[in-house]
Design an enzyme around this catalytic site. Sequence first.
Site, PDB file in Angstrom:
ATOM      1  N   SER A   1     -13.032  -3.822  -0.396  1.00 30.61           N
ATOM      2  CA  SER A   1     -13.373  -3.106   0.831  1.00 30.61           C
ATOM      3  C   SER A   1     -14.875  -2.908   0.911  1.00 30.61           C
ATOM      4  O   SER A   1     -15.489  -2.369  -0.026  1.00 30.61           O
ATOM      5  CB  SER A   1     -12.695  -1.729   0.862  1.00 30.61           C
ATOM      6  OG  SER A   1     -11.317  -1.857   1.071  1.00 30.61           O
TER       7      SER A   1
ATOM      8  N   LYS B   1      -5.997   5.508   9.157  1.00 27.57           N
ATOM      9  CA  LYS B   1      -7.184   6.145   8.573  1.00 27.57           C
ATOM     10  C   LYS B   1      -8.084   6.632   9.707  1.00 27.57           C
ATOM     11  O   LYS B   1      -9.083   6.001  10.043  1.00 27.57           O
ATOM     12  CB  LYS B   1      -7.944   5.153   7.685  1.00 27.57           C
ATOM     13  CG  LYS B   1      -7.275   4.874   6.348  1.00 27.57           C
ATOM     14  CD  LYS B   1      -8.231   4.073   5.472  1.00 27.57           C
ATOM     15  CE  LYS B   1      -7.704   3.995   4.052  1.00 27.57           C
ATOM     16  NZ  LYS B   1      -8.662   3.290   3.156  1.00 27.57           N
TER      17      LYS B   1
ATOM     18  N   ARG C   1       0.854  -1.186   0.000  1.00 27.41           N
ATOM     19  CA  ARG C   1       0.000   0.000   0.000  1.00 27.41           C
ATOM     20  C   ARG C   1       0.886   1.231   0.000  1.00 27.41           C
ATOM     21  O   ARG C   1       1.657   1.459   0.930  1.00 27.41           O
ATOM     22  CB  ARG C   1      -0.902  -0.004   1.241  1.00 27.41           C
ATOM     23  CG  ARG C   1      -1.862   1.175   1.339  1.00 27.41           C
ATOM     24  CD  ARG C   1      -2.663   1.079   2.642  1.00 27.41           C
ATOM     25  NE  ARG C   1      -3.689   2.115   2.727  1.00 27.41           N
ATOM     26  CZ  ARG C   1      -3.469   3.355   3.166  1.00 27.41           C
ATOM     27  NH1 ARG C   1      -2.250   3.706   3.569  1.00 27.41           N
ATOM     28  NH2 ARG C   1      -4.448   4.238   3.220  1.00 27.41           N
TER      29      ARG C   1
END
Length: 204
Positions: free
Chosen positions: A107, A137, A38
């Site tokens: 997701s 996040k 990521r």
Amino acid sequence: MTVIKGLYAVSPEAEDSEQLLAKVSRVLDNGVAILQYRNKSANTVRRLRQASLLASLCKSRRVLFLINDDVTLARAVEADGVHLGKTDGSVADARAILGKNAIIGVSCYNDIALAEQAARDGASYIAFGAVYPSRTKPNAVAAPLSLFAEAKRLGLPSVAIGGITPDNAAEVVAAGASAIAVIGGLFDAPDPAAAARQMAALFD
């Protein structure tokens, strides 16, 4: 059929590719089943280099390797698959590019309806989160652990993400998650290798 189960490491952001490789290598040797690369940087050259290095590392360790968001990068480095967010394109398009055997994760945030749609679309697994407040996040929606029991009927592996640490991982696994995706709780731990072993052991 590829099994999605166990400790699912998500790589931390890093500009230094060799440093990233060293960090990831330490945890891969301690029970990681899946690694997701990521990196939200616009530096495509760096992203390609890092993904290539990690792909080779995962292949040598027999760890599944996925790319976050970027189907083109996943194909370029011959990753095992890709993880798609809400705006990253369809399962069908990703599979057309990566092949019928590719792992396509989706997701689903805190929404069982999104999981139902992902199952209909042919996703390989669904992901819910954030199951706990996440430093990575901080504005992510909260996903209740009850989703994992509810999602069992879909017949797909379910991945939990968001704020998971060695201290709370057992609760997530007990709720029915097939895998736990971890960034900070692994790479920011005082001893990442020990944290990996502790969380991986929950699936033994």
